[in-house]
Design a protein around this motif. Structure first.
Motif, PDB file in Angstrom:
ATOM      1  N   ALA A 215       0.765  -1.260   0.077  1.00 14.62           N
ATOM      2  CA  ALA A 215      -0.002   0.090  -0.076  1.00 14.62           C
ATOM      3  C   ALA A 215       0.720   1.184  -0.017  1.00 14.62           C
ATOM      4  CB  ALA A 215      -0.893  -0.138   1.203  1.00 14.62           C
ATOM      5  N   ASP A 216       0.544   2.485  -0.584  1.00 10.42           N
ATOM      6  CA  ASP A 216       1.132   3.521  -0.645  1.00 10.42           C
ATOM      7  C   ASP A 216       0.067   4.636  -0.362  1.00 10.42           C
ATOM      8  OD1 ASP A 216       2.890   5.547  -0.884  1.00 10.42           O
ATOM      9  OD2 ASP A 216       3.078   5.432  -2.982  1.00 10.42           O
ATOM     10  N   GLY A 217      -0.215   5.067   0.658  1.00 11.25           N
ATOM     11  CA  GLY A 217      -1.275   6.169   0.779  1.00 11.25           C
ATOM     12  C   GLY A 217      -1.454   6.312   2.313  1.00 11.25           C
ATOM     13  N   GLU A 218      -2.728   6.169   2.820  1.00  8.19           N
ATOM     14  CA  GLU A 218      -2.954   6.298   4.327  1.00  8.19           C
ATOM     15  C   GLU A 218      -2.021   5.736   4.991  1.00  8.19           C
ATOM     16  OE1 GLU A 218      -4.589   8.574   6.105  1.00  8.19           O
ATOM     17  OE2 GLU A 218      -5.101   9.846   4.404  1.00  8.19           O
ATOM     18  N   VAL A 219      -1.932   4.222   4.637  1.00  6.51           N
ATOM     19  CA  VAL A 219      -0.952   3.261   5.005  1.00  6.51           C
ATOM     20  C   VAL A 219       0.085   3.088   4.196  1.00  6.51           C
ATOM     21  CG1 VAL A 219      -2.942   2.263   6.657  1.00  6.51           C
ATOM     22  CG2 VAL A 219      -2.531   1.367   4.429  1.00  6.51           C
ATOM     23  N   THR A 220       1.142   2.590   4.591  1.00 10.54           N
ATOM     24  CA  THR A 220       2.285   2.252   3.624  1.00 10.54           C
ATOM     25  C   THR A 220       2.735   0.913   3.848  1.00 10.54           C
ATOM     26  OG1 THR A 220       3.202   4.368   4.014  1.00 10.54           O
ATOM     27  CG2 THR A 220       4.710   2.790   3.099  1.00 10.54           C
ATOM     28  N   GLY A 221       2.801  -0.096   2.808  1.00 12.62           N
ATOM     29  CA  GLY A 221       3.060  -1.648   3.057  1.00 12.62           C
ATOM     30  C   GLY A 221       4.481  -1.757   2.939  1.00 12.62           C
ATOM     31  N   VAL A 222       4.845  -3.004   3.013  1.00  8.78           N
ATOM     32  CA  VAL A 222       6.397  -3.262   3.053  1.00  8.78           C
ATOM     33  C   VAL A 222       7.177  -2.582   1.797  1.00  8.78           C
ATOM     34  CG1 VAL A 222       8.118  -5.187   3.176  1.00  8.78           C
ATOM     35  CG2 VAL A 222       6.001  -5.015   4.324  1.00  8.78           C
ATOM     36  N   ALA A 223       6.592  -2.975   0.575  1.00  7.87           N
ATOM     37  CA  ALA A 223       6.991  -2.490  -0.757  1.00  7.87           C
ATOM     38  C   ALA A 223       6.145  -1.503  -1.596  1.00  7.87           C
ATOM     39  CB  ALA A 223       7.505  -3.682  -1.502  1.00  7.87           C
ATOM     40  N   PRO A 224       6.245  -0.244  -1.253  1.00  6.46           N
ATOM     41  CA  PRO A 224       5.158   0.711  -1.862  1.00  6.46           C
ATOM     42  C   PRO A 224       5.017   1.069  -3.214  1.00  6.46           C
ATOM     43  CG  PRO A 224       6.708   1.932  -0.351  1.00  6.46           C
ATOM     44  CD  PRO A 224       6.971   0.252  -0.493  1.00  6.46           C
ATOM     45  N   ASP A 225       6.179   0.531  -3.736  1.00 14.01           N
ATOM     46  CA  ASP A 225       6.026   0.549  -5.390  1.00 14.01           C
ATOM     47  C   ASP A 225       6.122  -0.521  -6.291  1.00 14.01           C
ATOM     48  OD1 ASP A 225       6.377   3.469  -5.304  1.00 14.01           O
ATOM     49  OD2 ASP A 225       8.485   3.466  -4.834  1.00 14.01           O
ATOM     50  N   VAL A 226       5.498  -1.655  -5.554  1.00 14.96           N
ATOM     51  CA  VAL A 226       5.333  -2.734  -6.385  1.00 14.96           C
ATOM     52  C   VAL A 226       4.422  -2.878  -7.521  1.00 14.96           C
ATOM     53  CG1 VAL A 226       6.539  -4.553  -4.726  1.00 14.96           C
ATOM     54  CG2 VAL A 226       4.101  -4.300  -4.773  1.00 14.96           C
ATOM     55  N   GLU A 227       4.344  -3.465  -8.541  1.00 15.94           N
ATOM     56  CA  GLU A 227       3.151  -3.815  -9.488  1.00 15.94           C
ATOM     57  C   GLU A 227       2.649  -4.954  -9.001  1.00 15.94           C
ATOM     58  OE1 GLU A 227       2.975  -2.607 -14.213  1.00 15.94           O
ATOM     59  OE2 GLU A 227       4.267  -4.193 -13.289  1.00 15.94           O
ATOM     60  N   PHE A 228       1.003  -4.979  -9.028  1.00 14.48           N
ATOM     61  CA  PHE A 228       0.417  -6.276  -8.475  1.00 14.48           C
ATOM     62  C   PHE A 228      -0.337  -6.915  -9.571  1.00 14.48           C
ATOM     63  CE2 PHE A 228      -0.165  -3.318  -4.723  1.00 14.48           C
ATOM     64  CZ  PHE A 228       0.280  -4.202  -3.616  1.00 14.48           C
ATOM     65  N   GLY A 229      -0.335  -8.152  -9.386  1.00 14.16           N
ATOM     66  CA  GLY A 229      -1.185  -9.045 -10.165  1.00 14.16           C
ATOM     67  C   GLY A 229      -2.097  -9.694  -9.216  1.00 14.16           C
ATOM     68  N   ALA A 230      -3.380  -9.363  -9.536  1.00 15.36           N
ATOM     69  CA  ALA A 230      -4.647  -9.894  -8.588  1.00 15.36           C
ATOM     70  C   ALA A 230      -5.388 -11.220  -9.331  1.00 15.36           C
ATOM     71  CB  ALA A 230      -5.724  -8.695  -8.586  1.00 15.36           C
ATOM     72  N   TYR A 231      -5.185 -12.212  -8.500  1.00 13.17           N
ATOM     73  CA  TYR A 231      -5.877 -13.459  -9.110  1.00 13.17           C
ATOM     74  C   TYR A 231      -6.747 -14.056  -8.178  1.00 13.17           C
ATOM     75  CZ  TYR A 231      -1.659 -12.815 -11.697  1.00 13.17           C
ATOM     76  OH  TYR A 231      -0.529 -12.177 -12.498  1.00 13.17           O
ATOM     77  N   LYS A 232      -7.758 -13.751  -8.432  1.00 12.37           N
ATOM     78  CA  LYS A 232      -9.007 -13.950  -7.574  1.00 12.37           C
ATOM     79  C   LYS A 232      -9.549 -15.621  -7.625  1.00 12.37           C
ATOM     80  CE  LYS A 232     -13.820 -12.557  -6.886  1.00 12.37           C
ATOM     81  NZ  LYS A 232     -14.835 -11.201  -7.266  1.00 12.37           N
ATOM     82  N   VAL A 233      -9.456 -16.262  -6.471  1.00  9.85           N
ATOM     83  CA  VAL A 233      -9.722 -17.597  -6.465  1.00  9.85           C
ATOM     84  C   VAL A 233     -10.928 -17.850  -5.439  1.00  9.85           C
ATOM     85  CG1 VAL A 233      -7.344 -18.333  -6.998  1.00  9.85           C
ATOM     86  CG2 VAL A 233      -7.983 -18.047  -4.740  1.00  9.85           C
ATOM     87  N   PHE A 234     -11.559 -16.807  -4.934  1.00  9.45           N
ATOM     88  CA  PHE A 234     -12.706 -16.978  -4.175  1.00  9.45           C
ATOM     89  C   PHE A 234     -13.768 -16.148  -4.447  1.00  9.45           C
ATOM     90  CE2 PHE A 234      -9.270 -18.052  -1.031  1.00  9.45           C
ATOM     91  CZ  PHE A 234      -9.455 -19.213  -0.542  1.00  9.45           C
TER      92      PHE A 234
END
Length: 834
Positions: A215-234
């Protein structure tokens, strides 16, 4: 035995299906498999090494359909077939094994309350300070250019902290919905996937996971500049399947993901299960795979999950944050706010409302006397002895307009299993609850006001292993978990429709932290291989004290924390590596020897000294272990090493377990290479079994195995009810009553064989064996071998007459050719009629 908790029927779905638990702590209990309403179901057909789908040409006369060929990530295909056909496919030449497509239970649905904007503060920040990801950010290492695949419930890509859009040029640049919103693999009417190209998250879990990664905003994640692949399995609710997860792994590989996170799993599993093997195959292709170890710590050792137990997967344990942000209720009588959590699925308190004055009702189980009049006001209840459902129904029946349950042990908690009775029921900590109780006891009748604020609540195990985090090793004694990271009380992103931010706990939360850390390492050194990433993170991890008594100075078990909590800066700065990072030294009673390799990445000559520190040992029963601080004796050859730049050296490590350590214990420790001067120390960990591993009983239980008649199945929990057969009772496969053998597995067996013998003719009917089975989760959990499901594989095999059932189990690591490695039970005689 009405209400007995059991596994679903075996051999229709193998026992792996019974233990598919969500890797989100405090979620709803695992849903069990539905009865088979039709003959066709999905199977995973594994081919022998060197074979491929062409072996199915020999079965052209059988009625089955190939659904997907997983040749890139697993040597096999998924097929749709009835059980009898699946059995015949398993008998083809070059078919290694046929697995059922097992259930992975989904995380509980997140609440829909909108939280105030000020709530999106410190817990994720606490977590990234713990692992020093924030220091890496200050160095300009943020995960830029690294692709992280999140195999989960999807991602709410509209969330501003996650980029706000989907597709080219967006942070969530890749993604697929493999199932559709309505999918639930555990519901026959919803079990057929309806895929599309939109991986939007309607359950919330995947968005929370993605926020921890980057995440990069109100909260900051561990790696805030990564690019995501979202794989919805549920889908929005319910479960998924191994087939779907493996399809997602394959697509993540095709999309070029550098790191894949799986905050899901099947508890009590073996490294040989297809999802674990597929995840291992991804690492061979250069993808770093990170997975949750599991949330079954309460069930003792050998409770880890697949795919986390995969040989090359980074399995992640969880530690608690120092504090967790929770919704707050202001208590004027205390002059402060207290944190609370709504017990699903009751209505949440509305902002701007207040409870009536709290009246002490007691423990509020069905047979308890009322300790106060709660009619028209709020009931205060202590947790324990009976279910939330029972307490809730009791309070509402006595006229309570709201219900407050406080913990009977330290810290916050959550729960479910209640039906909405129109009255809020909330959970508060033990300390806050006792303060409320003290006020109620003197007639103060404190009031809780819900103002939409939040409050930080201390976690009693802050900095320690989370109470839920699962124990290793794997049932083949593979060392697991690998490392740990903060996973208890993590504030991160959730779908905007659900309030944007929420605190959740579980190894679901610690795994993405390590996935983000892997992305930072790959940002700094793009050529690192998956093995290098795991080695760097594990070598630099810092140990945590034993959580049950930190003051003793003992370390948490190596088979629960791995090498410890990751330290990203030390991983980035490592000037050498110690490999392998986790070793299991096997079983026995005498000394065991293994080798470690120390390799320099330094620019200078450096001297290293090898040291050892033991970790707490678990003793006794798999399900409820005790603990021992008996220290092994460890020697090194050599103990001191001088390494020139690029040089490697092999160290022979000999571990002699303490004579005071009880047989059946799992022990371990940390091996550290300490450099002279100011370099970073490097650590590997080991575990081992004291005694004969084959001596662990599998079928030994005071109540099981036994024959039982099936009474009913609960439509909500899917658990079966059973009764003892009456004297002289007969059974009919066509007319009923249905017959089952209830079997308790005290430890993971390598195989199980089931056969029936006609006691009149001597005829023996055998069914195909099951391999790599999980153990029973709790001390009273049995599985039902339903006769009708066995017959589905061998139609018309059982004629009317007198029969017995025999169950044989091969002990973990046992030799199938050695009769002493098998346990066997034969049932009493029963009579089958037309």
């Amino acid at each position: 035995m009405p209400g007995l908790r059991t596994f679903p029927p075996a051999l229709r779905r193998p026992l792996a299906a019974a233990v598919a638990l969500p890797l989100l702590a405090l979620a709803a209990p695992a849903a069990q498999a539905e009865p088979d309403d039709g003959p066709a179901q999905v199977w995973l057909v594994e081919f022998a090494e060197g074979a491929d789908a062409s072996v199915l040409e020999a079965a052209r006369d059988l009625d089955f359909a190939v659904r997907h060929d997983f040749e890139r990530i697993w040597n096999g295909v998924s097929v749709e077939a009835d059980p009898a056909t699946a059995r015949r496919l398993g008998q083809l030449g070059h078919v290694e094994r046929v697995w059922s497509d097992v259930v992975f239970t989904g995380p509980a649905r997140l609440g829909s309350d909108v939280l105030t904007e000020s709530a999106a503060v410190p817990e994720l920040a606490q977590a990234i300070r713990t692992t020093r990801a924030d220091v890496a950010h200050d160095r300009g290492i943020t995960g830029e250019g690294v692709k992280v695949g999140v195999i989960d419930t999807g991602i709410d890509y509209t969330h501003p902290d996650l980029g706000g859009c989907f597709g080219d040029g967006c942070r969530v640049a890749y993604g697929t919905d493999f199932v559709g919103d309505d999918f639930d693999s555990d519901d026959p009417e919803l079990s057929e996937p309806a895929p599309d190209d939109d991986p939007a998250d309607c359950a919330g879990h995947g968005t929370h996971v993605a926020g921890i990664v980057g995440a990069d905003g109100e909260v900051t994640g561990v790696a805030p500049d990564v690019e995501f692949g979202a794989y919805k399995v549920f889908g929005c609710e319910g479960s998924t399947s191994a087939e779907v997860i493996m399809h997602a792994l394959e697509t993540a590989l095709d999309d070029g993901m550098d790191v894949v996170n799986l905050s899901l799993g099947q508890s009590f599993q073996w490294p040989g299960y297809p999802t674990a093997k597929a995840a291992d195959r991804l690492t061979e292709e250069g993808v770093t795979v990170v997975a949750s170890m599991g949330n079954d710590g309460e069930y003792g050792i050998y409770s880890g999950s697949a795919p986390g137990v995969g040989e090359d997967v980074i399995a992640v344990a969880s530690t608690d944050n120092p504090a967790q942000r929770m919704d707050a209720a202001h208590v004027p009588a205390l002059g402060r706010g207290i944190g609370y959590r709504v017990i699903d699925a009751s209505p949440a308190p509305e902002t701007g409302t207040a409870t009536g004055g709290l009246v002490w009702l007691g423990r509020a189980c069905a047979d308890d006397a009322s300790e106060g009049d709660v009619a028209g006001t709020a009931a205060l209840i202590v947790r324990g002895t009976c279910t939330f459902k029972e307490k809730y129904e009791r309070a509402v029946a006595e006229g309570a307009t709201s219900v407050v349950v406080y913990n009977d042990r330290p810290g916050p908690f959550g729960g479910g299993g209640v039906e909405d009775l129109g009255v809020p029921i909330i959970a508060v900590t033990d300390t806050d609850g006792k303060d409320l109780h003290d006020l109620a006891a003197i007639g103060e009748a404190p009031v809780l006001e819900f103002d939409g604020e939040t409050v930080l609540v201390d976690l009693p195990r802050g900095g320690l292993a989370s109470s839920f985090t699962a124990y290793g090793p794997a049932p083949d004694l593979t060392f697991k978990p690998d490392v740990a990271a903060p996973g208890g009380g993590i504030w991160s992103t959730v779908p905007v429709a659900d309030g944007s931010y929420e605190a959740l706990s579980g190894t679901s939360m610690s795994s993405p932290h390590v996935a983000g850390a892997a992305a930072l390492l790959l940002d700094a050194e793009p050529r690192l291989e998956p093995r290098d990433v795991r080695t760097r993170l594990a070598n630099s991890a810092k140990p945590v004290p034993w959580g049950d008594n930190p003051d003793l100075g003992e370390l948490e078990a190596a088979h629960r924390q791995g090498t410890g909590v990751i330290d990203i800066v030390d991983a980035l700065d490592a000037e050498a590596c110690l490999y392998p990072t986790g070793v299991n030294v096997g079983d026995g009673t005498g000394p065991r020897t293994f080798e470690l390799t120390l390799t320099s990445r330094d620019q200078a000559v450096r001297d290293y000294t090898l040291t050892h520190r033991p970790t707490i040992a678990t003793t006794g029963d798999d399900h409820d272990p005790g603990f021992s601080a008996a220290e092994p004796e460890v020697t090194f050859e050599p103990q001191e090493i001088r390494l020139h730049p690029g040089q490697s050296a092999t160290i022979e490590v000999t571990v002699k377990p303490s004579a005071e350590l009880p047989a059946g214990s799992v022990f371990g420790g940390r091996i550290t290479a300490r450099p002279e001067g100011d370099g970073e120390s490097l650590t590997a960990a080991y575990s081992g079994y004291q005694g004969d591993y084959l001596s662990i009983p599998v079928l030994e239980h005071p109540e099981f195995p036994r024959l039982a008649a099936i009474v009913a199945q609960d439509p909500e929990t899917h658990e079966f009810e059973y009764r003892d057969p009456a004297d002289g009772e007969t059974f009919s496969l066509a007319e009923g009553p249905a017959l089952a053998a209830l079997v308790y597995l005290g430890h993971q067996p390598a195989a199980m064989e089931v056969s029936a013998t006609n006691t009149d003719s001597g005829e023996v009917v055998e069914w195909d064996p099951e391999a790599f089975l999980p153990r029973s989760p709790g001390p009273d959990d049995a599985m039902g071998l339903h006769l009708e499901d066995l017959v589905a594989q061998r139609p018309n095999a059982l004629e009317p007459g007198r029969w017995t059932l025999t169950v044989r189990v091969l002990k973990a690591l046992g030799d199938a050719e050695n009769p002493e490695h098998w346990e066997q039970w034969t049932s009493p005689e029963f009579t089958l009629v037309e």
